[in-house]
Design a protein around this motif. Structure first.
Motif, mmCIF file in Angstrom:
data_model
loop_
_atom_site.group_PDB
_atom_site.id
_atom_site.type_symbol
_atom_site.label_atom_id
_atom_site.label_comp_id
_atom_site.label_asym_id
_atom_site.label_seq_id
_atom_site.Cartn_x
_atom_site.Cartn_y
_atom_site.Cartn_z
ATOM 1 N N LYS A 130 47.618 43.802 45.435
ATOM 2 C CA LYS A 130 46.526 43.502 46.363
ATOM 3 C C LYS A 130 45.839 42.216 45.897
ATOM 4 O O LYS A 130 45.588 42.048 44.702
ATOM 5 C CB LYS A 130 45.466 44.603 46.350
ATOM 6 C CG LYS A 130 45.854 45.875 47.084
ATOM 7 C CD LYS A 130 45.461 45.820 48.559
ATOM 8 C CE LYS A 130 45.977 47.029 49.328
ATOM 9 N NZ LYS A 130 47.445 47.183 49.348
ATOM 10 N N THR A 131 45.526 41.337 46.859
ATOM 11 C CA THR A 131 44.704 40.168 46.540
ATOM 12 C C THR A 131 43.542 40.112 47.529
ATOM 13 O O THR A 131 43.755 40.098 48.738
ATOM 14 C CB THR A 131 45.521 38.863 46.619
ATOM 15 O OG1 THR A 131 46.556 38.913 45.640
ATOM 16 C CG2 THR A 131 44.648 37.646 46.329
ATOM 17 N N ASP A 159 36.289 32.738 45.721
ATOM 18 C CA ASP A 159 36.838 33.429 44.555
ATOM 19 C C ASP A 159 37.741 34.552 45.017
ATOM 20 O O ASP A 159 37.394 35.353 45.874
ATOM 21 C CB ASP A 159 35.752 33.914 43.586
ATOM 22 C CG ASP A 159 34.514 34.502 44.249
ATOM 23 O OD1 ASP A 159 34.108 34.015 45.323
ATOM 24 O OD2 ASP A 159 33.966 35.462 43.684
ATOM 25 N N GLY A 160 38.956 34.536 44.431
ATOM 26 C CA GLY A 160 39.970 35.521 44.787
ATOM 27 C C GLY A 160 40.378 36.313 43.553
ATOM 28 O O GLY A 160 40.239 35.821 42.424
ATOM 29 N N TYR A 161 40.884 37.527 43.772
ATOM 30 C CA TYR A 161 41.198 38.432 42.666
ATOM 31 C C TYR A 161 42.477 39.169 42.997
ATOM 32 O O TYR A 161 42.596 39.771 44.069
ATOM 33 C CB TYR A 161 40.040 39.424 42.473
ATOM 34 C CG TYR A 161 38.715 38.715 42.269
ATOM 35 C CD1 TYR A 161 38.298 38.344 40.992
ATOM 36 C CD2 TYR A 161 37.917 38.356 43.364
ATOM 37 C CE1 TYR A 161 37.103 37.653 40.803
ATOM 38 C CE2 TYR A 161 36.724 37.669 43.187
ATOM 39 C CZ TYR A 161 36.321 37.318 41.906
ATOM 40 O OH TYR A 161 35.153 36.628 41.731
ATOM 41 N N SER A 162 43.450 39.122 42.070
ATOM 42 C CA SER A 162 44.713 39.836 42.311
ATOM 43 C C SER A 162 44.821 41.049 41.402
ATOM 44 O O SER A 162 44.325 41.037 40.267
ATOM 45 C CB SER A 162 45.900 38.893 42.095
ATOM 46 O OG SER A 162 45.942 38.444 40.759
ATOM 47 N N SER A 173 51.864 36.593 40.996
ATOM 48 C CA SER A 173 50.612 36.377 41.743
ATOM 49 C C SER A 173 49.953 35.079 41.300
ATOM 50 O O SER A 173 49.430 34.320 42.123
ATOM 51 C CB SER A 173 49.635 37.537 41.516
ATOM 52 O OG SER A 173 50.112 38.700 42.147
ATOM 53 N N TYR A 174 49.982 34.839 39.999
ATOM 54 C CA TYR A 174 49.342 33.646 39.428
ATOM 55 C C TYR A 174 50.005 32.367 39.957
ATOM 56 O O TYR A 174 49.321 31.447 40.439
ATOM 57 C CB TYR A 174 49.442 33.717 37.900
ATOM 58 C CG TYR A 174 48.734 32.605 37.164
ATOM 59 C CD1 TYR A 174 47.402 32.734 36.797
ATOM 60 C CD2 TYR A 174 49.398 31.425 36.824
ATOM 61 C CE1 TYR A 174 46.740 31.717 36.120
ATOM 62 C CE2 TYR A 174 48.752 30.402 36.147
ATOM 63 C CZ TYR A 174 47.432 30.555 35.794
ATOM 64 O OH TYR A 174 46.777 29.548 35.120
ATOM 65 N N MET A 314 44.985 41.936 36.240
ATOM 66 C CA MET A 314 44.212 41.113 37.183
ATOM 67 C C MET A 314 44.296 39.619 36.897
ATOM 68 O O MET A 314 44.537 39.200 35.763
ATOM 69 C CB MET A 314 42.719 41.504 37.122
ATOM 70 C CG MET A 314 42.402 42.853 37.745
ATOM 71 S SD MET A 314 40.631 43.209 37.552
ATOM 72 C CE MET A 314 39.892 41.965 38.621
ATOM 73 N N GLY A 315 44.057 38.854 37.955
ATOM 74 C CA GLY A 315 43.836 37.419 37.814
ATOM 75 C C GLY A 315 42.657 37.067 38.688
ATOM 76 O O GLY A 315 42.352 37.800 39.639
#
Ligand code: 5CA
Length: 438
Positions: A130-131, A159-162, A173-174, A314-315
């Protein structure tokens, strides 16, 4: 928009506190007004640019599977106590008390809130990856706000979060996000190079900053000249394909680039001398991989294929949307003013009526203006031609459609391209086509 009616307060005097070109130009061109130290009101033309940048960011984030949410600016201190960052963050965090004496804060970033949101919703590995991302105002009580919107206290950030099941998945994802960023900056008309960077208070062990090269940048940078030559608009790399993301990772590992904190003399010596470039840059984006740091600290886990629970990796991925307005100007201006790249310009063209009141001038200007009243700025003021030329150059419209009485009688207009200064004498139809109004 008709300039005679616009709220477009251009300033003649250069404000003394504005040290760099972008800050001076933003004030002079009427894009922003300062209301308190590091805090700005966005005026109509500035807001148009801010929105155009946000739209491009949004489209490219959606294209790599990001899902937009909108988290609040105010956060509960309890969330940050759970991650351990409430005390660690220090005086940059603006702490607030409500009438019940509950502790709140104006969010400087959203790792805690998004981890909590994810944890209360996602329960199984089947729901990964999920992002989530949002574009929202942030507050950091910077010790030295400066350079206008480039280092503000209140600023607009994507700002996004994976969330991924494993280190390997998180790596995809990165690099998918890195590719998305390279496309975003390409569409914004700026060259931004990803550079190995320190992770700072956000934590983690894989991190890149994206820097727009400009002599007034706050960071010193070192990079391989090949970064200058890469064209991400035509790059065939597909963010949905693992092998293409591996190829990007390979490019990053083989093509040196680093900010001064991460600069490594031994690797630098391996870059052929004629390929070494150094200079200064403005950080417009920052991406981090930090593994299970927050999911562990905040007790967030999901069940795996064999039934055992694990902490997702997470990223987090930031873009300084309001800083970009300044950074784009810093990278794209001359002695006369701003030179907007087409995709972010507040208006795609300005129509300069050199003789308002002259029947044929007025009629021809109207004809152009009615093609796109929302997207064009019509300078219909009763000002001298010289004033109109100067203001149009200052405001940086990509095209100037210059209509004077002599040309208007013969159905001819002059078109000026702001970036090159090139002037073309064209028929009405040719000019409409050139500016994309037909
Ligand atoms: N949580 C992570 C990424 S989501 C984070 O906050 N990263 S950051 O601290 O590097 O900020 C992301 C981007 O916001 C920066 O690259 C920069 O472009 C922008 N930014 C940071 N501080 C300011 C500021 N004071 N004024 C304007 N823009 C800022």
């Amino acid at each position: 928009m008709r300039l005679s009616q616009a709220f477009q307060p251009t300033l003649k005097e250069i404000p003394a506190e504005a040290q760099i070109a972008s800050h001076r130009l933003m004030l002079r061109a009427g894009l922003v007004r300062q209301t308190a130290s590091g805090i700005y009101t966005w005026l109509p033309a500035g807001l148009r640019v801010l929105r155009r940048i946000a739209t491009i960011v949004r489209e490219e984030q959606d294209a790599v599977g990001g899902q937009e949410v909108l988290m609040p600016t105010l956060q509960s201190a309890d969330l940050w106590k759970r991650s351990g960052r409430y005390d660690a963050y220090g005086p940059e965090m603006l702490r607030i008390q409500d009438r019940q004496k509950r502790e709140l804060l104006y969010g400087p970033t959203n790792e805690e809130m998004v981890t909590d949101l994810f944890g209360s919703t996602v329960k199984s590995y089947r729901e990964l990856p999920k992002t989530l991302y949002h574009i929202q105002w942030k507050f950091r009580d910077e010790i030295r706000p400066r350079f206008g919107v480039m280092r503000g206290r209140e600023f607009y950030m994507k700002d996004g979060y994976s969330f991924d099941a494993s280190y390997e998945e998180a790596g995809y994802s990165y690099f998918r996000m890195m590719l998305s960023y390279l496309r975003i900056f390409h569409r914004l008309g700026v060259k931004a190079v990803p550079m190995a960077a320190d992770t700072g208070p956000i934590g983690g062990d894989l991190s890149h900053e994206f820097l727009v090269l400009a002599p007034t940048g706050e960071s010193e940078v070192f990079y391989h000249h090949d970064w200058d030559l890469m064209d991400w608009g035509t790059s065939p790399l597909d963010p949905q394909k693992s092998e293409d993301l591996d190829a990007l990772k390979e490019i990053v590992s083989k093509t040196y680039s680093a900010t001064d904190e991460k600069h490594d003399e031994a690797s630098w010596q391996n870059v052929p001398e004629d390929k070494r470039r150094s200079g200064r840059g403005i950080e417009v984006g920052h991406i981090f991989y930090f593994g299970t740091k927050y999911t562990e600290a905040m007790g967030v886990s999901v069940s795996g294929a064999d039934g055992t629970a694990f902490h997702p990796h997470m990223g987090s991925y930031g873009i300084g949307v309001s800083r970009l307005v300044g950074a784009i100007i810093e990278a794209s201006h001359d002695d006369h003013g701003i030179i907007w790249p087409d995709n972010v310009a507040p208006y795609r063209a300005a129509i300069l009526n050199l003789r308002p009141g002259d029947e044929s001038c007025d009629a021809l200007c109207e004809r152009f203006y009615q093609c796109d009243p929302e997207g064009l700025l019509y300078d219909d003021r009763s000002e001298r031609a010289g004033v109109k030329f100067n203001d149009a150059d200052l405001m940086g419209h990509p095209w100037q459609i210059i209509i004077g009485p002599r040309g208007a009688k013969n159905g001819m207009v002059e078109l000026k391209r702001r970036a090159t200064g090139e002037r073309l004498e064209l028929s009405v139809d040719e000019a409409l086509a050139k500016v994309g109004l037909n």
